[in-house]
Scaffold this motif. Structure first.
Motif, short mmCIF file in Angstrom:
data_model
loop_
_atom_site.label_atom_id
_atom_site.label_comp_id
_atom_site.label_asym_id
_atom_site.label_seq_id
_atom_site.Cartn_x
_atom_site.Cartn_y
_atom_site.Cartn_z
N LEU A 1 86.13 79.37 59.97
CA LEU A 1 85.15 79.67 61.01
C LEU A 1 84.38 78.43 61.40
O LEU A 1 84.08 78.20 62.58
CB LEU A 1 84.20 80.77 60.53
N LEU A 2 84.05 77.60 60.43
CA LEU A 2 83.36 76.34 60.73
C LEU A 2 84.20 75.47 61.66
O LEU A 2 83.68 74.84 62.59
CB LEU A 2 83.06 75.58 59.44
N GLN A 3 85.50 75.44 61.42
CA GLN A 3 86.39 74.65 62.26
C GLN A 3 86.43 75.19 63.68
O GLN A 3 86.47 74.42 64.65
CB GLN A 3 87.79 74.62 61.65
N LEU A 4 86.42 76.52 63.79
CA LEU A 4 86.40 77.12 65.12
C LEU A 4 85.11 76.77 65.85
O LEU A 4 85.14 76.39 67.03
CB LEU A 4 86.54 78.64 65.00
N TRP A 5 83.97 76.91 65.17
CA TRP A 5 82.70 76.57 65.79
C TRP A 5 82.65 75.10 66.20
O TRP A 5 82.12 74.77 67.26
CB TRP A 5 81.55 76.90 64.83
N ASP A 6 83.21 74.25 65.37
CA ASP A 6 83.26 72.83 65.70
C ASP A 6 84.12 72.59 66.93
O ASP A 6 83.76 71.80 67.81
CB ASP A 6 83.79 72.04 64.50
N LYS A 7 85.24 73.31 67.01
CA LYS A 7 86.13 73.19 68.16
C LYS A 7 85.45 73.62 69.45
O LYS A 7 85.68 73.06 70.52
CB LYS A 7 87.39 74.03 67.91
N LEU A 8 84.58 74.63 69.34
CA LEU A 8 83.87 75.15 70.51
C LEU A 8 82.68 74.27 70.91
O LEU A 8 82.05 74.50 71.93
CB LEU A 8 83.37 76.57 70.24
N GLY A 9 82.38 73.27 70.06
CA GLY A 9 81.24 72.40 70.35
C GLY A 9 79.90 73.07 70.13
O GLY A 9 78.92 72.77 70.82
N ALA A 10 79.85 73.99 69.16
CA ALA A 10 78.63 74.76 68.93
C ALA A 10 77.57 73.94 68.20
O ALA A 10 77.87 73.12 67.33
CB ALA A 10 78.95 76.00 68.11
N GLN A 11 76.33 74.18 68.55
CA GLN A 11 75.17 73.68 67.82
C GLN A 11 74.74 74.77 66.85
O GLN A 11 74.87 75.97 67.15
CB GLN A 11 74.04 73.36 68.80
N ILE A 12 74.25 74.40 65.67
CA ILE A 12 73.88 75.38 64.66
C ILE A 12 72.40 75.24 64.31
O ILE A 12 71.93 74.15 63.97
CB ILE A 12 74.71 75.21 63.36
N LEU A 13 71.66 76.35 64.42
CA LEU A 13 70.26 76.40 64.03
C LEU A 13 70.17 77.24 62.75
O LEU A 13 70.81 78.29 62.66
CB LEU A 13 69.41 77.05 65.12
N THR A 14 69.39 76.79 61.79
CA THR A 14 69.34 77.50 60.50
C THR A 14 67.93 77.81 60.05
O THR A 14 66.95 77.17 60.46
CB THR A 14 70.02 76.67 59.38
N PHE A 15 67.85 78.82 59.17
CA PHE A 15 66.64 79.14 58.41
C PHE A 15 66.96 78.83 56.95
O PHE A 15 67.87 79.43 56.38
CB PHE A 15 66.28 80.62 58.57
N GLU A 16 66.22 77.90 56.35
CA GLU A 16 66.56 77.44 55.01
C GLU A 16 65.36 77.55 54.07
O GLU A 16 64.21 77.36 54.48
CB GLU A 16 67.05 75.99 55.05
N LYS A 17 65.67 77.86 52.80
CA LYS A 17 64.64 77.93 51.77
C LYS A 17 65.26 77.54 50.43
O LYS A 17 66.27 78.10 50.01
CB LYS A 17 64.06 79.35 51.68
N ASP A 18 64.65 76.55 49.78
CA ASP A 18 65.11 76.09 48.46
C ASP A 18 66.60 75.76 48.49
O ASP A 18 67.39 76.20 47.64
CB ASP A 18 64.83 77.16 47.39
N LEU A 19 67.00 75.02 49.52
CA LEU A 19 68.39 74.56 49.69
C LEU A 19 69.38 75.69 49.96
O LEU A 19 70.59 75.49 49.94
CB LEU A 19 68.85 73.77 48.46
N LYS A 20 68.85 76.88 50.23
CA LYS A 20 69.71 78.02 50.55
C LYS A 20 69.54 78.38 52.02
O LYS A 20 68.43 78.44 52.54
CB LYS A 20 69.33 79.21 49.67
N VAL A 21 70.67 78.62 52.71
CA VAL A 21 70.63 78.99 54.13
C VAL A 21 70.57 80.52 54.24
O VAL A 21 71.49 81.22 53.82
CB VAL A 21 71.87 78.45 54.88
N LEU A 22 69.47 81.03 54.79
CA LEU A 22 69.25 82.48 54.88
C LEU A 22 69.87 83.09 56.14
O LEU A 22 70.08 84.30 56.20
CB LEU A 22 67.75 82.79 54.86
N GLY A 23 70.16 82.25 57.11
CA GLY A 23 70.74 82.73 58.36
C GLY A 23 70.86 81.59 59.34
O GLY A 23 70.33 80.50 59.11
N CYS A 24 71.59 81.84 60.42
CA CYS A 24 71.75 80.78 61.42
C CYS A 24 71.90 81.38 62.80
O CYS A 24 72.08 82.60 62.97
CB CYS A 24 72.96 79.90 61.08
#
Length: 344
Positions: free
Chosen positions: A227-250
């Protein structure tokens, strides 16, 4: 007079036409790849036909439509008496359902350059009439935009119904920045949003991440490589919510044509628990980035790679209060088979 070209696979469409199709569909999908994915992931017994329309002096498409043919379980719909006493009749093995919709149905029956809306509608009706006359077509369904594309089956059958669905449309950029936008909202709503942000930053110590591409996301990003490769292929930007080095959502950010920007939330917190990052904040983070983009004109929200659909109009209220629009798409169905009262 319009010229029509038919394709039985989306992969047959000439690459030179795709930029024009993306302009036609600019407020419906981020890019043409969205339609390719729907084509490729469809069941194997599903057959598509794509229609590209050209004006008398244009060599680029000015309209787009599609149909989907599905096999009906004719063997299960014929009585045993007919199977025994009219065993030579095998027409039921070829019965089909036809569905007229662009993509997931949210764009309606067709998409045309507004200059060709009338002639395009007339041409589509001619094509539909021709398919309705085919003896193997036993059920049909349509998705059309209320007030713009009304269409009724010409069949005189007892089983015929329509239902309305409400499609979340974009928020138009009418404020200079996010702060000005908040001030346009009702005081109780803007105060609710401000408190939610304060809780997120002060109480929960959430850090907002902003990554130019999927390949730049942290190693703890809980998305499989494919899925990461697909998103990269689409040229997607990723916004995240992070806490203590853990990604809670994007949030997946896809920039479409002419200032149309599409945001899709992906919460990673366990279902059933009260989330640290509430759903409303995903929308607000999308709006923050939207107002930061100088070229952005319209903010679209997606869910499962499609526009958000509501069965009840009342459920739109919270998004309407935030400035989002909506349109009504009518889903209609007609059947020549009394046993089939719903689409397959």
């Amino acid at each position: 007079m319009l010229i029509v070209q038919k394709y039985h696979s989306i992969h047959e469409i000439d690459p030179e036409f795709i930029p024009s199709l993306e302009i036609l569909l600019q407020e419906e999908v981020p890019n043409f790849h969205s339609l390719i994915e729907k084509h490729d992931s469809a069941p194997t017994d599903t057959v598509f036909t794509y229609f590209l329309f050209f004006g008398p002096t244009q060599n680029t498409p000015i309209g787009f439509a599609q149909l989907c043919l599905k096999s009906l379980p004719g063997q299960d719909l014929v009585s045993w008496q007919k199977k025994v006493f009219k065993f030579w009749q095998k027409d039921h093995l070829h019965w089909k359902q036809i569905t007229w919709k662009v993509g997931d149905g949210n764009p309606g029956l067709f998409v045309f350059d507004p200059r060709f809306a009338r002639s395009g509608r007339e041409k589509i009706q001619e094509i539909i009439k021709e398919y309705e006359s085919r003896p193997e077509i036993k059920t049909e369904e349509f998705y059309f935009i209320k007030g713009l594309q009304e269409f009724q089956s010409s069949w005189n059958v007892d089983t015929k119904w329509t239902k309305e669905r409400y499609i979340l449309e974009p928020l138009m950029k009418s404020s200079k920045n996010y702060q000005d936008y908040l001030e346009t909202l009702k005081p109780e709503l803007s105060q609710f949003i401000v408190r939610a942000w304060r809780d997120l930053h002060v109480k929960q110590q959430i850090v907002l991440g902003d990554y130019p591409s999927a390949k730049d996301t942290p190693k703890t990003f809980p998305v499989e490589e494919k899925l990461l490769q697909l998103w990269d292929k689409l040229g997607a930007q990723i916004l995240t919510f992070e806490k203590d080095l853990k990604v809670l959502g994007c949030l997946l950010v896809l920039k479409g044509k002419n200032g149309n920007v599409f945001f899709e939330p992906f919460p990673f917190e366990p279902e059933g628990d009260k989330p640290i990052v509430p759903d409303e904040i995903y929308t607000q983070y999308a709006l923050i980035k939207f107002f930061e983009m100088n070229e952005a004109r319209k903010c679209h929200l997606l869910k499962f790679d499609t526009k958000i659909v509501f069965d009840e109009k009342e459920d739109l209220k919270f998004f309407q209060e935030q400035g989002f629009q909506f349109k009504t798409v009518t889903h209609s169905f007609a059947s020549k088979l009394p046993q089939l009262t719903q689409p397959v």
